[in-house]
Design an enzyme around this catalytic site. Structure first.
Site, mmCIF file in Angstrom:
data_model
loop_
_atom_site.group_PDB
_atom_site.id
_atom_site.type_symbol
_atom_site.label_atom_id
_atom_site.label_comp_id
_atom_site.label_asym_id
_atom_site.label_seq_id
_atom_site.Cartn_x
_atom_site.Cartn_y
_atom_site.Cartn_z
ATOM 1 N N ARG A 189 -0.093 15.195 13.214
ATOM 2 C CA ARG A 189 0.801 14.915 11.865
ATOM 3 C C ARG A 189 0.906 15.994 11.275
ATOM 4 O O ARG A 189 -0.043 16.865 10.958
ATOM 5 C CB ARG A 189 -0.052 13.660 11.131
ATOM 6 C CG ARG A 189 -0.223 12.194 11.485
ATOM 7 C CD ARG A 189 -0.724 11.335 10.502
ATOM 8 N NE ARG A 189 -1.908 11.941 9.814
ATOM 9 C CZ ARG A 189 -2.494 11.352 8.588
ATOM 10 N NH1 ARG A 189 -1.909 10.104 8.363
ATOM 11 N NH2 ARG A 189 -3.273 11.831 8.114
ATOM 12 N N LYS B 8 -3.478 12.418 -2.192
ATOM 13 C CA LYS B 8 -2.420 12.945 -1.009
ATOM 14 C C LYS B 8 -1.433 13.791 -1.735
ATOM 15 O O LYS B 8 -1.480 14.699 -2.508
ATOM 16 C CB LYS B 8 -2.186 11.589 -0.224
ATOM 17 C CG LYS B 8 -3.183 11.044 0.560
ATOM 18 C CD LYS B 8 -2.586 10.126 1.327
ATOM 19 C CE LYS B 8 -3.614 9.109 2.184
ATOM 20 N NZ LYS B 8 -4.322 9.837 3.247
ATOM 21 N N ASP C 274 0.917 -1.318 -0.198
ATOM 22 C CA ASP C 274 -0.056 0.051 0.150
ATOM 23 C C ASP C 274 0.840 1.217 -0.104
ATOM 24 O O ASP C 274 1.810 1.445 0.940
ATOM 25 C CB ASP C 274 -0.894 0.113 1.307
ATOM 26 C CG ASP C 274 -1.810 0.995 1.289
ATOM 27 O OD1 ASP C 274 -1.548 2.056 0.596
ATOM 28 O OD2 ASP C 274 -2.834 1.075 2.031
#
Lengths: 409, 409
Positions: free
Chosen positions: B368, B220, B194
């Site tokens: 994050r 992303k 992944d």
């Protein structure tokens, strides 16, 4: 022509749906009789695409909390009144192929393995059969085809689930959804209805028909845009089951808890999979909002009147040239006219396209013309029929350029 | 701050990737450190969305023959050089969840049922485990979690397929793809990689690592737009297998022949399902074209330099306030910084958002911060660190408005 242009124009003057045409962005001069493949663009959908494009730029990740994340349920609730479903019974996500797989898994899991057969319609749009075959191969079920024209009652032995279309993609023939659903249930089976050619084409009554499961697409009559996400319906009394096999995080009971183990959502959201394409929901939502204003009975009346007008205009040509009109009688008709000309059908459709009349062609020999009452006028249909007549009477289709085959979706 | 603004500005002056920033539509004044969740909008993607919107209006059904139908393969070939794959080995379609299901089905069908276990990573992004569980439930396989931090070699007994992330979504820790792939193959198992947090974040080398199967997303680091379609990779030597379970008409060997029975395409197109959302491919294609110009080694250098700058700017604050910096060492790092503050992490992230610094939060306690070298400057990162310092040193996060929980994707 057996019908005059004045007659068509008079029908337009009396048409209660006529104002909707101005709400679509239609290319100048095009006569588009292929809304059964890809619907035209609502002006509101154009605007919505511009808005969502800016939303991506300006809101970035926050967009997911501003309507993107719950779009599948919100649009499902907008779909519901168009197909005779209730709130919380419809979700808009993925495509028909994937939604069929989910329902096959969901239904068979709750039924157990006592009945090993999945039945799909021979001669129907192939993806319904293909995905049933994939499901059977991996789930160890047996796939069978219901032969075209066969009596369904004689093919339900051992059947767990049958996949049927309300309106057939080739012929435009409409099944009696209530009677068929009753028959299937009496035989101890379940039926998944494919509404690809009925949602937005005519009034669909899932609750009134006793239907428990359905899928359908939104890019044909519902004008959601090319490949707009499909819908999936489960009657509220049948939402108490367990898993569907495509168990992604958006279908989890608590997607943001990030639990290690999957727990299916207790409601229709269990049929979500993973992250969906947020941008594509905006134009569809705008189109579905337009659909909330549509009187579905008036839509049905105009749909049948348009297809009858087309047939009336061409009755003599069809007969003189040996074209086979397989369009069903009005009570069994979807929203299309189906003409078969095995030798020249492909070339006739190409010659029409060259004249700006868009229909489509399916092997062998089938010319399909779809009638979308929101943006087709009676005069449009009359003009399309006039072109058809000229193409056939002048044998225009014999020109070499119309014989060249290319892929058609 | 331990690092001066002048230093950051000097780094910007020497940055070979600096010109890319002007090719993104970035909201004025926003410091966006969440490109690891949803990438910013390339100007070319804005244009492409406008173009495809007009294409729907003007071309209607013909659009499918003008680039819509073959977009999954075409974009796959644009993806390939970004992840060390070859032409014809990548397809862009559906989402990661669905693509994992297809690969699990494809691999296990060709292997037979001798090894009954599907392994996924405990503590990883949950959808990978959820879909493995769904696959096992319906395909009668056994799902197990690889415990976080465990030695993979000790958990491969009976394993047919293991799903692993190259870069972990929480910690940003990068696995050695080559060594791990070798280990898995030596144990007679297959691995699906992944690449959600590595594609576009760093140079990925599928061929060089001996990887046979991979999935990943494009919304992303690759800036394809919210929910842009995912990709799926199969090494050319392993494309000779049979079915994947989600067998829709676009994955058929001859989709327009409308055969009754499914025959999988002999190549990567077998991993298509049904009709895809054409509109969403255009902005992604524009973004992938931009990516063709990117020097991936320079990208990696800047990514690490940005994350190191952020950490250097905050080293004293992190230590003074008992924040746990779990960011891996540079050789094992993806493109993010991971800080844990169990009591106030959520509120700190909210306070940063209120100041226009976008990071994200994952329970429990994880802050994050993603570093996207194409549109983040060193000065941006310095300013973001300054805000972080002020929020923490002034205890701004204690304000009541930052304590209110809402769903975050």
């Amino acid at each position: 022509m057996p019908v005059t242009l004045d007659t068509a124009r008079e029908l337009d003057r009396r048409d209660p749906l006529a104002p909707f045409k101005a709400r679509f962005a239609l290319p100048e001069g095009l006569l588009y009789l292929d809304g059964n493949s890809l619907g035209a663009q609502p002006l509101a959908a154009r605007e919505a695409l511009a808005t969502t494009r800016d939303q991506w730029r300006d809101e970035l990740i926050k967009g997911w909390n501003q309507g993107w994340f719950d779009a599948p349920e919100r649009l499902g609730n907008l779909m519901a009144p168009l197909i005779g479903a209730g709130q919380g019974e419809v979700i808009v996500t993925d495509n028909i192929t994937l939604n069929l797989f989910k329902l096959l898994g969901y239904i068979t899991e709750s039924r157990g393995r006592g009945r090993p057969v999945i039945l799909s319609e021979g001669g129907n749009f192939p993806t319904d059969g293909y995905i049933a075959q994939g499901f059977c191969r991996f789930g160890d079920y047996e796939h069978r085809f219901l032969p075209e024209g066969a009596d369904l009652a004689e093919h339900l032995d051992g059947v767990a689930v049958v996949v049927l279309s309300e309106v057939h993609y080739r012929t435009g023939r409409r099944r009696d959804m209530a009677a068929t659903t009753r028959l299937v249930h009496e035989h101890g089976a379940e039926v998944i209805w494919d509404l690809a050619h009925s949602a937005g084409a005519l009034p669909v009554d899932l609750h009134g028909s006793g239907a428990r499961y359905a899928v359908g697409c939104t890019y044909k009559y519902l004008n959601g845009g090319p490949g707009a996400p499909a819908f999936l319906y489960v009657h509220r009394d049948h939402q108490g089951g367990g898993w569907q096999p495509l168990s992604g995080w958006h279908g989890h009971a608590a997607p943001f808890a990030f639990d290690a183990d999957y727990t299916p959502a207790p409601d229709i959201t269990r049929f979500r999979t993973g992250t969906h394409s947020a941008l594509i929901y905006a134009p569809l939502e705008a189109s579905l909002e337009l659909w909330q204003e549509v009187d579905m009975a008036a839509l049905r009346d105009k749909s049948l009147a348009l297809s009858e007008l087309f047939r009336d205009c061409l009755a003599d040509v069809v007969e003189a040239h040996g074209i086979d009109d397989i369009t069903p009688a009005v009570e069994e008709r979807g929203s299309q006219v189906a003409l078969i000309e095995r030798e020249h059908g492909y070339a006739i459709v190409q010659a029409l396209i060259a004249r700006g009349v868009i229909g489509d062609y399916r092997e062998p020999g089938l010319m399909r013309f779809g009638f979308t009452p929101l943006y087709l006028s009676y005069e449009d249909v009359w003009q399309a029929a006039r072109h058809f007549r000229e193409v056939v009477e002048n044998r225009e289709y014999l020109e070499a350029r119309f014989q060249v085959r290319s892929e058609v979706t």
